[in-house]
Design a protein around this motif. Sequence first.
Motif, PDB file in Angstrom:
ATOM      1  N   VAL A  18     -26.459   3.216 -17.439  1.00 40.48           N
ATOM      2  CA  VAL A  18     -27.798   3.937 -17.318  1.00 40.48           C
ATOM      3  C   VAL A  18     -27.760   5.332 -16.282  1.00 40.48           C
ATOM      4  CG1 VAL A  18     -30.089   4.393 -18.063  1.00 40.48           C
ATOM      5  CG2 VAL A  18     -28.654   2.875 -18.896  1.00 40.48           C
ATOM      6  N   LYS A  19     -27.297   3.937 -15.141  1.00 44.43           N
ATOM      7  CA  LYS A  19     -27.622   4.974 -13.418  1.00 44.43           C
ATOM      8  C   LYS A  19     -26.383   5.705 -13.705  1.00 44.43           C
ATOM      9  CE  LYS A  19     -27.533   3.999  -8.856  1.00 44.43           C
ATOM     10  NZ  LYS A  19     -27.194   2.819  -7.762  1.00 44.43           N
ATOM     11  N   GLU A  20     -25.256   5.573 -13.931  1.00 41.32           N
ATOM     12  CA  GLU A  20     -23.772   6.243 -13.703  1.00 41.32           C
ATOM     13  C   GLU A  20     -24.060   7.209 -14.961  1.00 41.32           C
ATOM     14  OE1 GLU A  20     -19.413   5.645 -14.357  1.00 41.32           O
ATOM     15  OE2 GLU A  20     -20.750   3.873 -14.363  1.00 41.32           O
ATOM     16  N   MET A  21     -24.253   7.085 -15.770  1.00 37.15           N
ATOM     17  CA  MET A  21     -24.560   7.988 -17.015  1.00 37.15           C
ATOM     18  C   MET A  21     -25.995   9.591 -15.870  1.00 37.15           C
ATOM     19  SD  MET A  21     -26.100   6.315 -20.264  1.00 37.15           S
ATOM     20  CE  MET A  21     -25.541   7.815 -21.779  1.00 37.15           C
ATOM     21  N   ARG A  22     -26.686   8.982 -15.929  1.00 35.81           N
ATOM     22  CA  ARG A  22     -27.528  10.489 -14.439  1.00 35.81           C
ATOM     23  C   ARG A  22     -27.088  10.931 -13.750  1.00 35.81           C
ATOM     24  NH1 ARG A  22     -32.913   6.044 -16.266  1.00 35.81           N
ATOM     25  NH2 ARG A  22     -33.364   6.673 -18.002  1.00 35.81           N
ATOM     26  N   GLU A  23     -26.417   9.877 -13.020  1.00 36.44           N
ATOM     27  CA  GLU A  23     -25.363  10.579 -11.594  1.00 36.44           C
ATOM     28  C   GLU A  23     -24.006  11.312 -12.195  1.00 36.44           C
ATOM     29  OE1 GLU A  23     -25.825  10.171  -8.384  1.00 36.44           O
ATOM     30  OE2 GLU A  23     -27.421   9.146  -8.671  1.00 36.44           O
ATOM     31  N   MET A  24     -23.334  10.929 -13.413  1.00 34.69           N
ATOM     32  CA  MET A  24     -22.971  12.181 -13.644  1.00 34.69           C
ATOM     33  C   MET A  24     -23.819  13.387 -14.104  1.00 34.69           C
ATOM     34  SD  MET A  24     -20.586   9.878 -16.135  1.00 34.69           S
ATOM     35  CE  MET A  24     -19.387  10.676 -17.054  1.00 34.69           C
ATOM     36  N   LYS A  62     -25.874  14.890 -13.490  1.00 33.19           N
ATOM     37  CA  LYS A  62     -26.985  15.224 -12.090  1.00 33.19           C
ATOM     38  C   LYS A  62     -25.558  16.035 -11.209  1.00 33.19           C
ATOM     39  CE  LYS A  62     -30.331  12.443 -10.204  1.00 33.19           C
ATOM     40  NZ  LYS A  62     -30.351  10.982  -9.322  1.00 33.19           N
ATOM     41  N   ASP A  63     -24.315  15.540 -11.212  1.00 30.99           N
ATOM     42  CA  ASP A  63     -22.929  16.081 -10.804  1.00 30.99           C
ATOM     43  C   ASP A  63     -22.684  17.396 -12.214  1.00 30.99           C
ATOM     44  OD1 ASP A  63     -23.018  14.575  -8.832  1.00 30.99           O
ATOM     45  OD2 ASP A  63     -21.395  13.188  -9.890  1.00 30.99           O
ATOM     46  N   GLY A  64     -23.431  17.904 -13.104  1.00 30.15           N
ATOM     47  CA  GLY A  64     -22.580  18.492 -13.615  1.00 30.15           C
ATOM     48  C   GLY A  64     -22.088  18.229 -15.298  1.00 30.15           C
ATOM     49  N   VAL A  65     -21.395  16.614 -15.481  1.00 32.67           N
ATOM     50  CA  VAL A  65     -21.041  16.295 -16.723  1.00 32.67           C
ATOM     51  C   VAL A  65     -21.655  16.584 -17.736  1.00 32.67           C
ATOM     52  CG1 VAL A  65     -19.615  14.311 -17.111  1.00 32.67           C
ATOM     53  CG2 VAL A  65     -19.574  14.441 -15.013  1.00 32.67           C
ATOM     54  N   LYS A  66     -21.266  17.109 -18.436  1.00 31.56           N
ATOM     55  CA  LYS A  66     -21.581  17.956 -19.921  1.00 31.56           C
ATOM     56  C   LYS A  66     -21.826  16.525 -20.861  1.00 31.56           C
ATOM     57  CE  LYS A  66     -19.624  21.983 -20.324  1.00 31.56           C
ATOM     58  NZ  LYS A  66     -18.879  23.215 -21.267  1.00 31.56           N
ATOM     59  N   GLN A  67     -22.875  16.366 -21.922  1.00 30.52           N
ATOM     60  CA  GLN A  67     -23.533  15.427 -22.640  1.00 30.52           C
ATOM     61  C   GLN A  67     -22.465  15.213 -22.961  1.00 30.52           C
ATOM     62  OE1 GLN A  67     -27.621  15.626 -24.146  1.00 30.52           O
ATOM     63  NE2 GLN A  67     -28.687  16.579 -21.755  1.00 30.52           N
ATOM     64  N   VAL A  68     -21.248  15.528 -23.947  1.00 32.24           N
ATOM     65  CA  VAL A  68     -21.085  14.981 -24.946  1.00 32.24           C
ATOM     66  C   VAL A  68     -19.756  14.246 -23.945  1.00 32.24           C
ATOM     67  CG1 VAL A  68     -19.406  17.670 -24.908  1.00 32.24           C
ATOM     68  CG2 VAL A  68     -19.531  15.915 -27.143  1.00 32.24           C
ATOM     69  N   GLU A  69     -19.820  14.658 -23.062  1.00 30.01           N
ATOM     70  CA  GLU A  69     -18.177  13.479 -22.010  1.00 30.01           C
ATOM     71  C   GLU A  69     -18.954  12.660 -21.867  1.00 30.01           C
ATOM     72  OE1 GLU A  69     -16.369  16.093 -19.446  1.00 30.01           O
ATOM     73  OE2 GLU A  69     -17.255  18.199 -20.274  1.00 30.01           O
ATOM     74  N   ILE A  70     -19.958  12.716 -21.632  1.00 29.96           N
ATOM     75  CA  ILE A  70     -20.816  11.353 -20.955  1.00 29.96           C
ATOM     76  C   ILE A  70     -21.018  10.208 -22.106  1.00 29.96           C
ATOM     77  CG2 ILE A  70     -22.676  10.405 -20.678  1.00 29.96           C
ATOM     78  CD1 ILE A  70     -23.366  12.892 -18.552  1.00 29.96           C
ATOM     79  N   ALA A  71     -21.322  10.914 -23.511  1.00 28.13           N
ATOM     80  CA  ALA A  71     -21.091  10.080 -24.884  1.00 28.13           C
ATOM     81  C   ALA A  71     -20.169   9.859 -24.984  1.00 28.13           C
ATOM     82  CB  ALA A  71     -21.978  11.392 -25.428  1.00 28.13           C
ATOM     83  N   ASN A  72     -18.994  10.607 -25.509  1.00 25.29           N
ATOM     84  CA  ASN A  72     -17.085  10.126 -25.531  1.00 25.29           C
ATOM     85  C   ASN A  72     -17.382   8.403 -24.193  1.00 25.29           C
ATOM     86  OD1 ASN A  72     -17.172  11.613 -27.434  1.00 25.29           O
ATOM     87  ND2 ASN A  72     -16.037  12.772 -26.567  1.00 25.29           N
ATOM     88  N   ARG A  73     -17.373   9.021 -23.332  1.00 20.86           N
ATOM     89  CA  ARG A  73     -17.603   7.973 -21.732  1.00 20.86           C
ATOM     90  C   ARG A  73     -18.078   6.319 -22.623  1.00 20.86           C
ATOM     91  NH1 ARG A  73     -17.002   4.601 -18.336  1.00 20.86           N
ATOM     92  NH2 ARG A  73     -16.998   5.007 -15.804  1.00 20.86           N
ATOM     93  N   PHE A  74     -19.003   6.478 -22.600  1.00 23.80           N
ATOM     94  CA  PHE A  74     -19.751   5.340 -23.159  1.00 23.80           C
ATOM     95  C   PHE A  74     -20.326   4.912 -24.136  1.00 23.80           C
ATOM     96  CE2 PHE A  74     -21.182   7.067 -18.705  1.00 23.80           C
ATOM     97  CZ  PHE A  74     -20.820   5.621 -18.117  1.00 23.80           C
ATOM     98  N   ASN A  75     -19.306   5.659 -25.432  1.00 24.81           N
ATOM     99  CA  ASN A  75     -19.166   5.713 -26.706  1.00 24.81           C
ATOM    100  C   ASN A  75     -20.777   5.017 -27.548  1.00 24.81           C
ATOM    101  OD1 ASN A  75     -17.971   4.924 -29.327  1.00 24.81           O
ATOM    102  ND2 ASN A  75     -18.062   2.767 -28.311  1.00 24.81           N
ATOM    103  N   VAL A  76     -20.944   6.163 -27.576  1.00 28.93           N
ATOM    104  CA  VAL A  76     -22.708   6.502 -27.406  1.00 28.93           C
ATOM    105  C   VAL A  76     -22.550   8.357 -28.029  1.00 28.93           C
ATOM    106  CG1 VAL A  76     -24.092   4.563 -25.650  1.00 28.93           C
ATOM    107  CG2 VAL A  76     -23.900   6.824 -25.418  1.00 28.93           C
ATOM    108  N   SER A  77     -24.052   8.098 -28.542  1.00 30.19           N
ATOM    109  CA  SER A  77     -24.154   9.732 -29.516  1.00 30.19           C
ATOM    110  C   SER A  77     -24.442  10.695 -28.221  1.00 30.19           C
ATOM    111  CB  SER A  77     -25.324   9.543 -30.258  1.00 30.19           C
ATOM    112  OG  SER A  77     -26.537   9.454 -30.095  1.00 30.19           O
TER     113      SER A  77
END
Length: 159
Positions: free
Chosen positions: A121-127, A129-144
């Motif tokens: 969760v902390k990593e997701m929030r940091e990503m 903040k760094d401007g990573v799109k939500q869809v990319e974060i979702a794919n990285r962590f295998n969540v919607s």
Amino acid sequence: MASRENFRGTPEERFWKYVKKTRGCWLWTGTVRGALNNQYGAHSVKQKYVLAHRFSYELNKGKIPANLKVCHSCDVNLCVNPAHLWVGTQKENIKDMFLKGRQNPRNGENYGAAKLSWSKVKEMREMKKDGVKQVEIANRFNVSQGTVSMVIKNIIWKI
């Protein structure tokens, strides 16, 4: 010929054979029913099982009003001490559980089916903040993407 019920004793006589009285709770030592961490005493009456704490309540305090539960003030499922039993609605029983902090929180890492951990969760929030799109974060962590959105907005996995 004597009935089987009379041979073994009355339901009340048989009930007391399975009660171990302590200074506080009176513990049911007979048959139990329910899930491993949520077991209640079960007493056989006329070839049917009734919950032992309900049997104890009726034996000692009287009939249970319709649609009410017999609840434990001691929070010990196997307790049949009538001094520890009270009647209430399911809503009142749940309120009592929350007031005493007995609920099993089904959130965060305490939830067995959780795909995330606090470090993720902390990593997701940091990503984010760094401007990573939500869809990319979702794919990285295998969540919607919806899960990512709720994590970032602090709707779930609250700090």
